[in-house]
Write a protein that holds these residues in place. Structure first.
Motif, PDB file in Angstrom:
ATOM      1  N   GLN A 136     -24.553  63.756  56.132  1.00  0.00           N
ATOM      2  CA  GLN A 136     -24.701  63.164  54.870  1.00  0.00           C
ATOM      3  C   GLN A 136     -25.642  63.476  54.105  1.00  0.00           C
ATOM      4  OE1 GLN A 136     -22.028  61.570  54.500  1.00  0.00           O
ATOM      5  NE2 GLN A 136     -21.222  61.413  56.531  1.00  0.00           N
ATOM      6  N   ASP A 137     -25.328  63.977  52.834  1.00  0.00           N
ATOM      7  CA  ASP A 137     -26.449  64.519  51.898  1.00  0.00           C
ATOM      8  C   ASP A 137     -27.157  63.310  50.957  1.00  0.00           C
ATOM      9  OD1 ASP A 137     -28.149  66.306  51.215  1.00  0.00           O
ATOM     10  OD2 ASP A 137     -26.876  67.460  49.872  1.00  0.00           O
ATOM     11  N   LEU A 138     -27.882  62.482  51.436  1.00  0.00           N
ATOM     12  CA  LEU A 138     -28.248  61.215  50.630  1.00  0.00           C
ATOM     13  C   LEU A 138     -29.256  61.513  49.605  1.00  0.00           C
ATOM     14  CD1 LEU A 138     -27.998  58.405  53.361  1.00  0.00           C
ATOM     15  CD2 LEU A 138     -26.310  59.426  52.043  1.00  0.00           C
ATOM     16  N   ALA A 139     -29.133  60.826  48.536  1.00  0.00           N
ATOM     17  CA  ALA A 139     -30.229  60.835  47.692  1.00  0.00           C
ATOM     18  C   ALA A 139     -30.602  59.478  47.057  1.00  0.00           C
ATOM     19  CB  ALA A 139     -29.622  61.568  46.374  1.00  0.00           C
ATOM     20  N   PRO A 140     -31.863  59.317  46.226  1.00  0.00           N
ATOM     21  CA  PRO A 140     -32.201  58.012  45.604  1.00  0.00           C
ATOM     22  C   PRO A 140     -30.832  57.331  45.267  1.00  0.00           C
ATOM     23  CG  PRO A 140     -33.728  59.819  45.416  1.00  0.00           C
ATOM     24  CD  PRO A 140     -32.670  60.443  45.826  1.00  0.00           C
ATOM     25  N   GLY A 141     -30.961  56.196  45.168  1.00  0.00           N
ATOM     26  CA  GLY A 141     -30.063  55.304  44.953  1.00  0.00           C
ATOM     27  C   GLY A 141     -28.699  54.987  45.794  1.00  0.00           C
ATOM     28  N   ASP A 142     -28.546  55.981  46.842  1.00  0.00           N
ATOM     29  CA  ASP A 142     -27.454  55.890  47.964  1.00  0.00           C
ATOM     30  C   ASP A 142     -27.811  54.877  48.753  1.00  0.00           C
ATOM     31  OD1 ASP A 142     -26.063  57.965  46.486  1.00  0.00           O
ATOM     32  OD2 ASP A 142     -26.662  59.633  48.026  1.00  0.00           O
ATOM     33  N   CYS A 143     -26.618  54.432  49.415  1.00  0.00           N
ATOM     34  CA  CYS A 143     -27.000  53.118  50.127  1.00  0.00           C
ATOM     35  C   CYS A 143     -26.121  53.360  51.615  1.00  0.00           C
ATOM     36  CB  CYS A 143     -26.496  51.924  49.585  1.00  0.00           C
ATOM     37  SG  CYS A 143     -24.793  51.812  48.862  1.00  0.00           S
ATOM     38  N   PHE A 144     -26.549  52.452  52.402  1.00  0.00           N
ATOM     39  CA  PHE A 144     -25.682  52.074  53.783  1.00  0.00           C
ATOM     40  C   PHE A 144     -25.382  50.526  53.982  1.00  0.00           C
ATOM     41  CE2 PHE A 144     -25.040  51.588  58.101  1.00  0.00           C
ATOM     42  CZ  PHE A 144     -24.290  52.657  58.480  1.00  0.00           C
ATOM     43  N   ALA A 145     -24.224  50.133  54.388  1.00  0.00           N
ATOM     44  CA  ALA A 145     -23.746  48.846  54.620  1.00  0.00           C
ATOM     45  C   ALA A 145     -22.921  48.765  55.907  1.00  0.00           C
ATOM     46  CB  ALA A 145     -23.019  48.288  53.322  1.00  0.00           C
ATOM     47  N   ALA A 158     -28.789  48.596  52.355  1.00  0.00           N
ATOM     48  CA  ALA A 158     -30.110  48.898  52.210  1.00  0.00           C
ATOM     49  C   ALA A 158     -29.996  50.274  51.281  1.00  0.00           C
ATOM     50  CB  ALA A 158     -30.925  49.418  53.347  1.00  0.00           C
ATOM     51  N   SER A 159     -30.852  50.645  50.593  1.00  0.00           N
ATOM     52  CA  SER A 159     -30.857  51.730  49.616  1.00  0.00           C
ATOM     53  C   SER A 159     -31.854  52.544  49.785  1.00  0.00           C
ATOM     54  CB  SER A 159     -30.816  51.297  47.931  1.00  0.00           C
ATOM     55  OG  SER A 159     -29.565  50.512  47.969  1.00  0.00           O
ATOM     56  N   VAL A 160     -31.674  54.121  49.341  1.00  0.00           N
ATOM     57  CA  VAL A 160     -32.507  55.060  49.281  1.00  0.00           C
ATOM     58  C   VAL A 160     -33.360  54.889  48.203  1.00  0.00           C
ATOM     59  CG1 VAL A 160     -33.072  57.597  49.389  1.00  0.00           C
ATOM     60  CG2 VAL A 160     -30.952  56.762  50.871  1.00  0.00           C
ATOM     61  N   LEU A 161     -34.928  55.044  48.375  1.00  0.00           N
ATOM     62  CA  LEU A 161     -35.482  55.088  47.320  1.00  0.00           C
ATOM     63  C   LEU A 161     -36.192  56.364  46.915  1.00  0.00           C
ATOM     64  CD1 LEU A 161     -37.461  53.340  45.236  1.00  0.00           C
ATOM     65  CD2 LEU A 161     -39.128  53.156  46.925  1.00  0.00           C
ATOM     66  N   ARG A 162     -36.588  57.025  47.717  1.00  0.00           N
ATOM     67  CA  ARG A 162     -36.853  58.419  47.649  1.00  0.00           C
ATOM     68  C   ARG A 162     -36.525  59.501  48.604  1.00  0.00           C
ATOM     69  NH1 ARG A 162     -41.578  55.452  46.550  1.00  0.00           N
ATOM     70  NH2 ARG A 162     -42.565  55.971  44.674  1.00  0.00           N
ATOM     71  N   ARG A 163     -36.289  60.644  48.369  1.00  0.00           N
ATOM     72  CA  ARG A 163     -35.998  61.851  49.218  1.00  0.00           C
ATOM     73  C   ARG A 163     -36.853  62.999  49.044  1.00  0.00           C
ATOM     74  NH1 ARG A 163     -30.504  65.107  50.619  1.00  0.00           N
ATOM     75  NH2 ARG A 163     -31.228  67.114  50.496  1.00  0.00           N
ATOM     76  N   TRP A 164     -37.328  63.172  50.363  1.00  0.00           N
ATOM     77  CA  TRP A 164     -38.197  64.720  50.130  1.00  0.00           C
ATOM     78  C   TRP A 164     -37.397  65.921  51.020  1.00  0.00           C
ATOM     79  CZ3 TRP A 164     -40.728  67.645  53.770  1.00  0.00           C
ATOM     80  CH2 TRP A 164     -41.853  68.407  53.224  1.00  0.00           C
ATOM     81  N   PRO A 165     -37.280  66.921  50.728  1.00  0.00           N
ATOM     82  CA  PRO A 165     -37.443  67.355  49.223  1.00  0.00           C
ATOM     83  C   PRO A 165     -36.064  66.857  48.491  1.00  0.00           C
ATOM     84  CG  PRO A 165     -36.662  69.023  50.471  1.00  0.00           C
ATOM     85  CD  PRO A 165     -37.090  68.044  51.504  1.00  0.00           C
ATOM     86  N   LEU A 166     -36.325  66.749  47.272  1.00  0.00           N
ATOM     87  CA  LEU A 166     -35.214  66.171  46.710  1.00  0.00           C
ATOM     88  C   LEU A 166     -33.941  67.098  46.445  1.00  0.00           C
ATOM     89  CD1 LEU A 166     -34.482  64.029  44.716  1.00  0.00           C
ATOM     90  CD2 LEU A 166     -35.208  65.043  42.842  1.00  0.00           C
ATOM     91  N   GLN A 167     -34.163  68.436  46.731  1.00  0.00           N
ATOM     92  CA  GLN A 167     -32.953  69.256  46.558  1.00  0.00           C
ATOM     93  C   GLN A 167     -31.864  68.969  47.376  1.00  0.00           C
ATOM     94  OE1 GLN A 167     -33.779  73.203  47.821  1.00  0.00           O
ATOM     95  NE2 GLN A 167     -31.755  74.057  47.554  1.00  0.00           N
ATOM     96  N   ARG A 168     -30.487  68.659  47.218  1.00  0.00           N
ATOM     97  CA  ARG A 168     -29.345  68.540  47.926  1.00  0.00           C
ATOM     98  C   ARG A 168     -28.759  69.786  48.290  1.00  0.00           C
ATOM     99  NH1 ARG A 168     -26.762  63.013  45.387  1.00  0.00           N
ATOM    100  NH2 ARG A 168     -25.949  62.874  47.579  1.00  0.00           N
ATOM    101  N   ASN A 169     -27.857  69.600  49.159  1.00  0.00           N
ATOM    102  CA  ASN A 169     -27.071  70.830  49.648  1.00  0.00           C
ATOM    103  C   ASN A 169     -27.798  71.768  50.288  1.00  0.00           C
ATOM    104  OD1 ASN A 169     -24.475  70.079  48.376  1.00  0.00           O
ATOM    105  ND2 ASN A 169     -25.108  70.685  46.474  1.00  0.00           N
ATOM    106  N   THR A 186     -33.717  69.912  57.001  1.00  0.00           N
ATOM    107  CA  THR A 186     -34.072  68.526  57.127  1.00  0.00           C
ATOM    108  C   THR A 186     -34.664  67.961  56.137  1.00  0.00           C
ATOM    109  OG1 THR A 186     -36.052  68.741  58.368  1.00  0.00           O
ATOM    110  CG2 THR A 186     -34.176  68.878  59.778  1.00  0.00           C
ATOM    111  N   TYR A 187     -34.539  66.952  55.803  1.00  0.00           N
ATOM    112  CA  TYR A 187     -34.999  66.114  54.733  1.00  0.00           C
ATOM    113  C   TYR A 187     -35.558  64.659  55.253  1.00  0.00           C
ATOM    114  CZ  TYR A 187     -30.370  64.055  54.008  1.00  0.00           C
ATOM    115  OH  TYR A 187     -29.158  63.167  54.220  1.00  0.00           O
ATOM    116  N   LYS A 188     -36.381  64.016  54.502  1.00  0.00           N
ATOM    117  CA  LYS A 188     -36.857  62.843  54.949  1.00  0.00           C
ATOM    118  C   LYS A 188     -36.454  61.782  53.651  1.00  0.00           C
ATOM    119  CE  LYS A 188     -40.842  64.116  57.279  1.00  0.00           C
ATOM    120  NZ  LYS A 188     -42.525  64.040  57.564  1.00  0.00           N
ATOM    121  N   LEU A 189     -36.103  60.542  54.083  1.00  0.00           N
ATOM    122  CA  LEU A 189     -35.839  59.437  53.293  1.00  0.00           C
ATOM    123  C   LEU A 189     -36.881  58.377  53.272  1.00  0.00           C
ATOM    124  CD1 LEU A 189     -31.815  59.080  53.940  1.00  0.00           C
ATOM    125  CD2 LEU A 189     -32.988  60.339  52.184  1.00  0.00           C
TER     126      LEU A 189
END
Length: 630
Positions: free
Chosen positions: A240-249, A264-275, A281-284
């Motif tokens: 799953q390529d999550l970004a700010p605003g995306d959520c899980f329920a 809950a929703s994603v506030l920040r992602r590092w790094p922001l680049q998707r794909n 790896t990335y952090k949320l």
């Protein structure tokens, strides 16, 4: 010991290129966490961030404010109000750049440098560092700061039910961005996260929910302007390529979801680049009502980093949710900068009142009921808390008591205020809405204090109050230093009490009633007194001062008669008076001028002008009522 001149850039890609990096993090040790910074960062930590009052105290031109001397009472009240207003005006940038936020570093000051020279060198230093690139104009970071300031420490409850009196949150959502709710449960927080990113209210009607909801267009898949829910199977999480605003329920699968349901929703992602490449790896950073701490809906807060799903925080929190809805992807923001501007102009649906009191609960000052906005400024629980940190006072506690709109009529009046431009006082708004002392149309939702702590309502099937103190948002040892000044003053009482308005048992205010004016906390919510402030002085000291002045006068007359060789007749002793312990002055802020904008309802600042120039205090008429109390 860390080098104060060190610049931490890490491998985050080219500065100023948000397509390949998330510029919110100069180095990936921890994300900016406002919920921690508000308690642990130190306001006034640099010479140029001190208020006028703090500078005078530092230069030994005056002492801490105590409100003990009746002859200087009004001057001290004004000085403290001006200090608090300076903090409100400055906003939260000092918290954001602290080590609990962006951790911007400062060069070592040279002995021969003046304040202005050092300030200029600090600015030049940080402009060359990676940290400052995002602070000016990076849209994702502008959004993350704005939405966090609006909702961190938000009280917990139903947005529609407790704001307009119907269990239909869309009635409130559809009026965004004109207004927004103070009271949010997890689904309301995630909905506002989507709205503040520019998603139209109609596109997610009737709002995001913690689990599937029959008939909700917000859960249709394949619609580009609505959340697209994807598989919740744990085996799919890493992809799953999550970004700010995306959520899980997800929820517990029970008919009424009475044991567990959360989003809950994603506030920040590092790094922001998707794909990213498959091996990358990335952090949320998640933002929710506290469930991701595995302690329930205790504190609406921003969390630390999580690795991309699956991660420990998400897995642990949703272990009770076999009925997982999955990951919700909201539409990509088309113009995030414009969406942030609209969010920053949205009126909070609430009012606040400042009270200054001694640690035994004896009240010395209560402000008028004030809207949570003034001209172009908007105030939130976060800004009110920060305005009271490191209070330059001796023996005094300051608290903002915060009230949410509770009824269709008052909701409509605040909406009218937002659409026409803020002009009216709280009393005028409440009067137009038909509020009375028996039906004030307000609900106590939160109290923030200078101790510091946050008391917040948690309204589900029953109401309880939760006390939030520094150690509950994140131990300072995570950041490598000992506990800073004044957080040790935070109370250690129980963190939760059942029943409405339980903050009154934590802070039992001693404020006498008089006539129709109720005492204690009951005074705060009376619409009849919305545009009045209270000043409580110890008149026993006034009487003592009068007696000393009279004695000095008589002594001067005796000496003058003696020097002139004239006989002097001793005055007859006056009958002893019963000491007056306290006097409560009910001062109408119109027309009386205290001279401090925002607190003074006669000071009208043109829309768009937030310089707050004031011509000073004036002498107006006021109503006084004196009552002795023990």
């Amino acid at each position: 010991m860390e080098d104060e001149n060190a610049v931490y850039t890490a491998d985050i890609g080219p500065v100023g290129n948000p397509a390949t990096t998330h510029l919110s993090v100069p180095f990936p040790r921890h994300p900016p966490r406002l919920s921690v910074a508000l308690f642990w960062a130190q306001p006034g930590s640099k010479p140029w961030t001190k208020t006028a009052l703090e500078k005078k105290i530092a230069n030994k031109e005056r002492g801490l404010v105590s409100l003990a001397d009746p002859t200087t009472f009004d001057d001290e009240v004004r000085a403290l109000l001006e200090h608090i207003l300076e903090r409100l005006k400055a906003g939260l940038w000092e918290a954001w750049i602290s080590k609990y936020g962006y951790d911007l570093r400062y060069p070592v000051r040279k002995k021969e440098e003046s304040d202005e020279q050092y300030k200029g060198r600090v600015e030049e230093y940080n402009l060359s560092a990676v940290g400052m690139a995002f602070m000016r104009n990076e849209p994702e970071e502008l959004w993350a700061r704005q939405v966090t300031e609006m909702f961190v420490f938000a009280p917990y409850g139903g947005t529609g039910l407790f704001t307009v009196g119907v269990q239909n949150d869309q009635k409130v959502y559809e009026k965004y961005p004109s207004v927004h709710s103070l009271l949010v449960a997890c689904q309301h927080l995630s909905t506002y996260i989507a709205l503040t990113r520019g998603i139209p209210p109609a596109d997610i009607s009737p709002g995001l929910d913690a689990s599937p909801m029959a008939g909700s267009s917000g859960f249709q898949t394949g619609v580009t302007t609505r959340p697209n829910w994807v598989s919740a199977a744990p085996s799919t999480w890493p992809s799953q390529d999550l970004a700010p605003g995306d959520c899980f329920a997800g929820d517990d699968g029970a008919p009424n979801r009475d044991k567990f349901a959360h989003i809950a929703s994603v506030l920040r992602r590092w790094p922001l680049q998707r794909n990213l490449p498959s091996n990358a790896t990335y952090k949320l950073q998640w933002f929710d009502t506290g469930v991701l701490t595995s302690q329930g809906d205790k504190v609406t807060q921003d969390h630390g980093w999580d690795s991309q799903p699956p991660n420990d925080r998400l897995s642990a929190a949703f272990s009770q949710a076999p009925n997982r809805r999955g990951f919700g992807r909201i539409a990509e923001a088309k113009n995030l900068t414009d969406a942030v501007t609209k969010a920053s102009n949205s009126l909070p649906l609430g009012f606040a009142r400042l009270v200054l009191f001694h640690k035994d609960g004896t009240v010395r000052y209560v402000s008028a009921l004030l809207p949570m906005w003034f001209t172009d400024l908007r105030f939130y629980i976060s800004t009110y808390l920060w305005s009271l940190r490191n209070l330059p006072a001796d023996g005094l506690v300051a608290a903002w008591s915060i009230y949410g709109v509770n009824g269709k009529a008052l909701f409509q009046e605040v909406l009218n205020e937002a659409q026409s431009g803020p002009q009216r006082s709280a009393g005028e708004i409440l009067q137009k809405a038909g509020a009375t002392n028996d039906a004030p149309l307000l609900r106590e939702l939160a109290v923030v204090t200078s101790e510091p702590r946050v008391l917040r309502a948690n309204i589900k099937t029953t109401e309880k109050w939760v006390s939030v103190t520094p150690n509950q948002t994140g131990a300072d040892n995570q950041y490598g230093e000992d506990e800073p000044q004044n957080t040790s003053q935070a109370p250690t009482d129980v963190a939760e009490k059942k029943g409405a308005a339980q903050h009154r048992t934590w802070i039992p205010l001693k404020l006498p009633a008089s006539g129709k004016r109720r005492g204690g906390w009951d005074f705060f919510i009376q619409p009849a007194y919305a545009d009045k402030e209270l000043r409580v002085r110890d008149l026993s000291k006034v009487e003592q001062q009068k007696a000393e002045e009279q004695a000095a006068k008589e002594e001067a007359e005796r000496k003058a008669a003696e020097e002139a060789g004239k006989p002097y007749t001793e005055p007859k002793p006056s009958k002893p008076k019963e000491p007056v312990i306290d006097a409560v002055e009910v001062i109408e802020t119109n027309p009386t001028q205290c001279g401090v904008p925002y607190f003074d309802l006669t000071v009208k600042t043109p829309s768009g002008d937030t310089t707050f120039e004031s011509s000073g205090a004036g002498a107006g008429e006021h109503e006084k009522s004196h009552q002795a109390s023990s």
